[in-house]
Design a protein around this motif. Sequence first.
Motif, PDB file in Angstrom:
ATOM      1  N   ALA A 104      17.379  25.609 -19.520  1.00 22.65           N
ATOM      2  CA  ALA A 104      16.543  26.483 -19.777  1.00 22.65           C
ATOM      3  C   ALA A 104      15.553  26.953 -18.533  1.00 22.65           C
ATOM      4  O   ALA A 104      15.417  28.171 -18.421  1.00 22.65           O
ATOM      5  N   LEU A 105      15.261  25.903 -17.748  1.00 26.53           N
ATOM      6  CA  LEU A 105      14.665  26.376 -16.586  1.00 26.53           C
ATOM      7  C   LEU A 105      15.319  27.223 -15.547  1.00 26.53           C
ATOM      8  O   LEU A 105      14.760  28.084 -14.871  1.00 26.53           O
ATOM      9  N   LEU A 106      16.696  27.335 -15.570  1.00 23.72           N
ATOM     10  CA  LEU A 106      17.605  27.861 -14.969  1.00 23.72           C
ATOM     11  C   LEU A 106      17.562  29.493 -15.582  1.00 23.72           C
ATOM     12  O   LEU A 106      17.570  30.353 -14.992  1.00 23.72           O
ATOM     13  N   ILE A 107      18.146  29.470 -16.794  1.00 19.61           N
ATOM     14  CA  ILE A 107      18.521  30.620 -17.689  1.00 19.61           C
ATOM     15  C   ILE A 107      17.287  31.526 -17.892  1.00 19.61           C
ATOM     16  O   ILE A 107      17.485  32.680 -17.566  1.00 19.61           O
ATOM     17  N   LEU A 108      15.988  31.152 -18.236  1.00 24.58           N
ATOM     18  CA  LEU A 108      15.005  31.795 -18.736  1.00 24.58           C
ATOM     19  C   LEU A 108      14.376  32.762 -17.402  1.00 24.58           C
ATOM     20  O   LEU A 108      14.388  33.912 -17.531  1.00 24.58           O
ATOM     21  N   PRO A 109      14.122  32.112 -16.290  1.00 22.42           N
ATOM     22  CA  PRO A 109      13.740  33.114 -14.941  1.00 22.42           C
ATOM     23  C   PRO A 109      14.946  33.907 -14.595  1.00 22.42           C
ATOM     24  O   PRO A 109      14.590  34.942 -14.280  1.00 22.42           O
ATOM     25  N   LEU A 110      16.209  33.376 -14.794  1.00 19.22           N
ATOM     26  CA  LEU A 110      17.266  34.461 -14.332  1.00 19.22           C
ATOM     27  C   LEU A 110      17.294  35.704 -15.096  1.00 19.22           C
ATOM     28  O   LEU A 110      17.909  36.935 -14.585  1.00 19.22           O
ATOM     29  N   THR A 111      17.117  35.471 -16.437  1.00 17.52           N
ATOM     30  CA  THR A 111      17.239  36.812 -17.278  1.00 17.52           C
ATOM     31  C   THR A 111      16.268  37.558 -17.274  1.00 17.52           C
ATOM     32  O   THR A 111      16.079  38.882 -17.604  1.00 17.52           O
ATOM     33  N   GLU A 112      14.638  37.028 -17.380  1.00 20.29           N
ATOM     34  CA  GLU A 112      13.825  37.795 -17.224  1.00 20.29           C
ATOM     35  C   GLU A 112      12.862  38.057 -16.024  1.00 20.29           C
ATOM     36  O   GLU A 112      12.162  38.893 -16.230  1.00 20.29           O
ATOM     37  N   GLY A 113      13.362  37.260 -14.820  1.00 14.70           N
ATOM     38  CA  GLY A 113      12.657  37.607 -13.711  1.00 14.70           C
ATOM     39  C   GLY A 113      12.707  39.109 -13.125  1.00 14.70           C
ATOM     40  O   GLY A 113      11.765  39.531 -12.548  1.00 14.70           O
ATOM     41  N   ARG A 114      13.931  39.566 -13.281  1.00 14.61           N
ATOM     42  CA  ARG A 114      14.243  40.884 -12.763  1.00 14.61           C
ATOM     43  C   ARG A 114      13.244  41.843 -13.425  1.00 14.61           C
ATOM     44  O   ARG A 114      12.580  42.810 -12.661  1.00 14.61           O
TER      45      ARG A 114
END
Length: 469
Positions: free
Chosen positions: A222-232
Motif C-alpha cells: 500500500a505504501l508503494l502503490i497509493l503514492p504512485l497512483t495518486e502522486g502525479r
Amino acid sequence: MTSTLPRPSTGDAVDQRRLHPAALVAALAALTVPVMSFFSVNVALGEIGVDLDASPGMLQLVVGAYGVMYAALVVIGGRLGDSHGRKRMLVLGLAAFAVTSLLCAAAQTPLQLVGARFVQGVSAALVAPQVLASIHANTEGHHRTRALAWFGATAGIATSLAFLVGGSLAGSDLGWRSVFWINLPLGVLVLAAVVRWLPESKAPSRTALDWPGAGLLFATMALLILPLTEGRTLDWPLWTWLCLAGVPVAATALVAWQARTERRGDLPLVPPSLFRFRSIPVGLAVATPMFVTFGGFMFVYSYMAAVHGLDPLRIGVSLLPMSAAFLVASIVAGRLLPRYGATVLTVGALVAAAGFGWLALALDDLGATATFGAAEVALPMALSGLGLGLVWSPIVGVVLSQVPAHLAGLGGGLLITVMQAGLGFGSAVVGSVYLGWGVGDGFERTVLLLAAAMVVVAGLTRLLDSRRG
C-alpha cells in the motif's frame, strides 16, 4: 546443479494419484472467477471513468486495490485451506466473491468502488490458492504435470472470456456494473460444481496464522502503490514522499518478522526456509518481472485504447488474439518442456519482447485523438500472447516442482501472492510511467520499455537450465 524444471515421472501411472476429470474442471472453473473479474474490469475502465468521473489515478486504484488485498491475504487463504479444508475454504471464498461483486456493482463514487474492490480482493484470496493446492495435493507424476498445464491454460481461457464478456457487457445498455453482478450467477454455478465434484483435502495438522506478517505485507504494498497512483494527479504532496520513504522500512520489518517467527518455531506468512527449495527463488525470479510487465501492459493498453475512442467491446476484441495465442502456447508448452527444457521459456520471453516491440511500432504514428482497429494490432498481439504463454504456464510447475505436498497451500499461495503483487505493481508503476509521459508518444515508449523487460526475463530463464552452475 539440480534442475528446477519438472521431470516426467517414470513410475507406474496406475499407482499415481489423480483428480477425477470432473473435479479438475470444477477446480479450474473456480479459478476463472477471479481471473475473469480482473481482466473484465480492465476493459471497462473507460466506462467506469466516465460514469463515476474517476481520475486516472483512481482507475489505477480500482485495479490495484484488488491486487493489494489479494496478494496480502492469499497466503493466509492458502494456510486456512491447509488447516480447515481446501474445499471448504473454496466454497466460502466463492460465496464471498459473489456478494462482494454486488458491492462493486452498487458503487456510486470512485472511492466506494475502490473500497469494494479491496473487499473483493479479500474473497479472491480465499479462492485461488485452494485450486492450486487441491491440484498439488491430489495428483502425482504426469497427472500433476498435466493438471498444472491446464491450470496455466485456464488463465488464457478465462482471459479470452473476460475480454468478450466484459467488453460486451460494459459496452451494452447494461453498462459497466454488469461486469460485476455477472459474478453472482457465475459464482453460484461454479460453487455447485465444486460442492458436487471436488474432494476435500487438508494438511495433517493445523498451523497458526501470521496476521502481523499479512499486515506488514499489505503495508509494504500500500505504501508503494497509493503514492504512485495518486502522486502525479495531486502534484506529489508530502504524504506521497513519506509513503515511499516508508516502503523500505516496512519491507525490512516484514523480512525481520518472518525470520523471527520461524526461529521461534512458528510458521510465518512466507517461511524463509521455503526458499531453500531452489525452485522457489529461481522460479519467482523469472515470474515476478513477467507479472509486472503483463499487469502494466493491461492497464496501459486498456487506458490508451479508451482514450482513442475504442469502446469496451472493441478493446476486448483487439485483445483476443493475445489471449487466444496465450491459450495455445500454454497447452503446447507442456509438450515442449520435457524435450527442450528452459529453452522453451527463453524463446517465449524473446517472442513476447518482439511482440511488444512490434505493437509499439504499429501504433507509433497514432495521433492524440486518432482511433485504430483490431486488425492493426492483431498480429503483434498474437505474437505477444504466444510468447507470454510459453513462459507463464511452465513457470507454475517450476515454482511448485520441489514443494512437499503438505506445504501445497503455502507454495500455491506464495506463487499467487507474487502474481497478484506483480500485476498490481505493474498497473501502478508502469501506469504511472505511461501517464507521466503523456498519451502522445507515451504508449510507444512504455511498450518498448516492457519489451526490454521481457528481454531481461529471457536472460533470467537461463537460471533454470540444469547444466548451469
